[in-house]
Design an enzyme around this catalytic site. Structure first.
Site, mmCIF file in Angstrom:
data_model
loop_
_atom_site.group_PDB
_atom_site.id
_atom_site.type_symbol
_atom_site.label_atom_id
_atom_site.label_comp_id
_atom_site.label_asym_id
_atom_site.label_seq_id
_atom_site.Cartn_x
_atom_site.Cartn_y
_atom_site.Cartn_z
ATOM 1 N N HIS A 106 0.844 -1.203 0.000
ATOM 2 C CA HIS A 106 0.000 0.000 0.000
ATOM 3 C C HIS A 106 0.880 1.255 0.000
ATOM 4 O O HIS A 106 0.657 2.173 -0.799
ATOM 5 C CB HIS A 106 -0.901 -0.038 1.239
ATOM 6 C CG HIS A 106 -1.633 1.236 1.520
ATOM 7 N ND1 HIS A 106 -2.977 1.398 1.280
ATOM 8 C CD2 HIS A 106 -1.202 2.434 2.036
ATOM 9 C CE1 HIS A 106 -3.344 2.619 1.635
ATOM 10 N NE2 HIS A 106 -2.288 3.268 2.089
ATOM 11 N N GLU A 107 1.876 1.295 0.879
ATOM 12 C CA GLU A 107 2.734 2.475 0.979
ATOM 13 C C GLU A 107 3.603 2.656 -0.263
ATOM 14 O O GLU A 107 3.802 3.773 -0.746
ATOM 15 C CB GLU A 107 3.614 2.382 2.227
ATOM 16 C CG GLU A 107 2.842 2.386 3.542
ATOM 17 C CD GLU A 107 1.971 3.604 3.710
ATOM 18 O OE1 GLU A 107 2.308 4.671 3.148
ATOM 19 O OE2 GLU A 107 0.937 3.506 4.397
ATOM 20 N N HIS A 143 1.892 4.401 -3.092
ATOM 21 C CA HIS A 143 1.872 5.863 -2.988
ATOM 22 C C HIS A 143 3.097 6.462 -3.681
ATOM 23 O O HIS A 143 3.008 7.478 -4.371
ATOM 24 C CB HIS A 143 1.881 6.294 -1.518
ATOM 25 C CG HIS A 143 0.568 6.157 -0.820
ATOM 26 N ND1 HIS A 143 -0.626 6.571 -1.364
ATOM 27 C CD2 HIS A 143 0.268 5.659 0.411
ATOM 28 C CE1 HIS A 143 -1.608 6.341 -0.509
ATOM 29 N NE2 HIS A 143 -1.092 5.788 0.573
ATOM 30 N N GLU A 162 -6.013 6.931 -0.828
ATOM 31 C CA GLU A 162 -5.940 5.778 0.081
ATOM 32 C C GLU A 162 -6.669 4.570 -0.522
ATOM 33 O O GLU A 162 -6.177 3.440 -0.448
ATOM 34 C CB GLU A 162 -6.538 6.139 1.440
ATOM 35 C CG GLU A 162 -5.732 7.163 2.224
ATOM 36 C CD GLU A 162 -4.305 6.709 2.492
ATOM 37 O OE1 GLU A 162 -4.066 5.497 2.631
ATOM 38 O OE2 GLU A 162 -3.417 7.582 2.561
#
Length: 300
Positions: free
Chosen positions: A142-143, A146, A217
Site C-alpha cells: 500500500h505504501e 503511494h 488511500e
C-alpha cells in the site's frame, strides 16, 4: 508511474492534476492579492514564499521523517522489514526506497519523498510487533504504491501550499503594516482583507487535499492488493491496525494526529467529524473495496 507493475489509476492521476491546478491557481491569486495590498513588502513575500516552497519540495522526505520520529535502518538492523520491501520492489519493478522505523506503539506506516529514488518507507515498532508477515507486506505494498503513483509528492506540495498561505499572511502583515505606518486608511483595509483572503485560501486548500487524500488511500489499497494478490491480508491488517489504534492512549494518538494524511490508517478519528474533513475513507469503504477485489481474483 515510471514503469512499475502497480496497477495504473487514471482516476487518481486526473484528481492529482486537477488538485494541483486548482491549488496552484489559488496560490497565484493569493500572492497577487498580497502584492496588491502590501505594495512595499511584496518582493520579500515572494522571495520567502519561493524559498519555502523549494525547501519543502526538496527536503519533504527528511522533514516528514524527522517529524514522525523515523530512523533509517540497515538490513542488519531490520532484516524482516528490509526483506519484505525487497520482495515487493522486485515484484513491482521499482527502485528500493530507504527503509526506516519509528519508535512508536501506534501501529502505523507511511511513505514520503518527492520521487521513487528519494522515497522513505517507514513502519512503527507497534506495527511490526502486531502484524503477521503477509499483513505487513500488504501494508508495505500500500505504501509503495503511494510512491509509484507519485501521490506522496503531490500531497506534500498541495498540503504545503495551504500552510504557506498562513505563513505568507503573517510575513505580509508584519512587513506591510510596518511600512504602512499603522495610521492611514489602508491599514484597516489590510488588517481585514489579508486574514480573510488567507482563511479562504486555507479552507479551499484543506478541502481539496482532503478529497484527494481519501481517494488516494482507496487507490493505494487497490494497487497494493492487486500487486500482492492477497487482498484478504491487507483487509486483515486494516482491521487489526484500526482495532489496535483504538486501544492506544489518546495522548499518544494526539501526537501522531498531525501526520494523519501520510499514515496507512488515521491515528485519531472522531465519529463526529464529517467525512468531508477526513483524510481517509472509512474502514467500511476500504474493506468493501478489498472484498470486491477478492471476488474478482477468485480468492476468499
Amino acid at each position: 508511474m515510471q514503469g512499475t507493475r502497480f496497477a495504473p489509476d487514471r482516476g487518481l492521476t486526473t484528481r492529482m492534476v486537477g488538485t494541483m491546478f486548482l491549488i496552484g491557481l489559488l496560490y497565484v491569486v493569493f500572492v497577487g492579492v498580497l502584492v496588491a495590498l502590501l505594495r512595499g513588502a511584496w518582493p520579500f513575500v515572494l522571495v520567502v514564499a519561493g524559498g519555502l516552497f523549494v525547501a519543502q519540495f526538496w527536503f519533504s522526505d527528511r522533514i516528514a521523517a524527522f517529524g514522525m520520529g523515523a530512523r533509517e535502518v540497515s538490513p542488519q538492523e531490520a532484516p524482516e522489514l528490509h526483506g519484505a520491501v525487497d520482495r515487493l520492489c522486485a515484484l513491482a519493478d521499482m527502485p528500493k526506497p530507504r527503509v526506516a522505523i519509528a519508535d512508536s506503539d501506534v501501529p502505523n506506516a507511511f511513505a514520503t519523498g518527492r520521487d521513487q529514488r528519494n522515497a522513505v518507507v517507514c513502519a512503527t515498532t507497534g506495527l511490526l510487533r502486531r502484524l503477521e508477515p503477509e499483513e505487513l507486506e500488504g501494508v508495505l505494498a500500500h505504501e509503495l504504491s503511494h510512491v509509484a503513483h507519485r501521490d506522496v509528492a503531490v500531497m506534500t506540495i498541495a498540503s504545503f501550499l495551504g500552510v504557506l498561505a498562513g505563513i505568507i499572511t503573517r510575513i505580509g502583515l508584519w512587513g506591510g503594516l510596518r511600512r504602512v505606518g499603522g495610521r492611514d486608511a489602508n491599514t484597516a483595509l489590510i488588517v481585514v482583507l489579508v486574514p480573510l483572503v488567507s482563511a479562504v485560501v486555507y479552507a479551499i486548500s484543506f478541502l481539496l487535499t482532503r478529497m484527494l487524500s481519501r481517494y488516494r488511500e482507496l487507490s493505494a489499497d487497490r494497487a497494493g492488493a492487486l500487486l500482492t494478490g492477497r487482498p484478504s491480508a491487507l483487509a486483515s491488517a486494516l482491521t487489526k491496525v484500526t482495532g489496535q489504534i483504538a486501544r492506544i492512549p489518546t495522548r499518544d494518538l494526539r501526537q501522531a494526529e498531525p501526520f494523519n494524511a501520510f499514515y496507512f490508517a488515521p491515528a485519531l478519528s472522531r465519529d463526529s467529524l464529517s467525512r468531508l474533513l477526513s483524510s481517509h475513507p472509512t474502514l467500511e469503504q476500504r474493506l468493501d473495496q478489498l472484498g470486491r477485489i477478492s471476488a474478482q481474483l477468485g480468492r476468499p
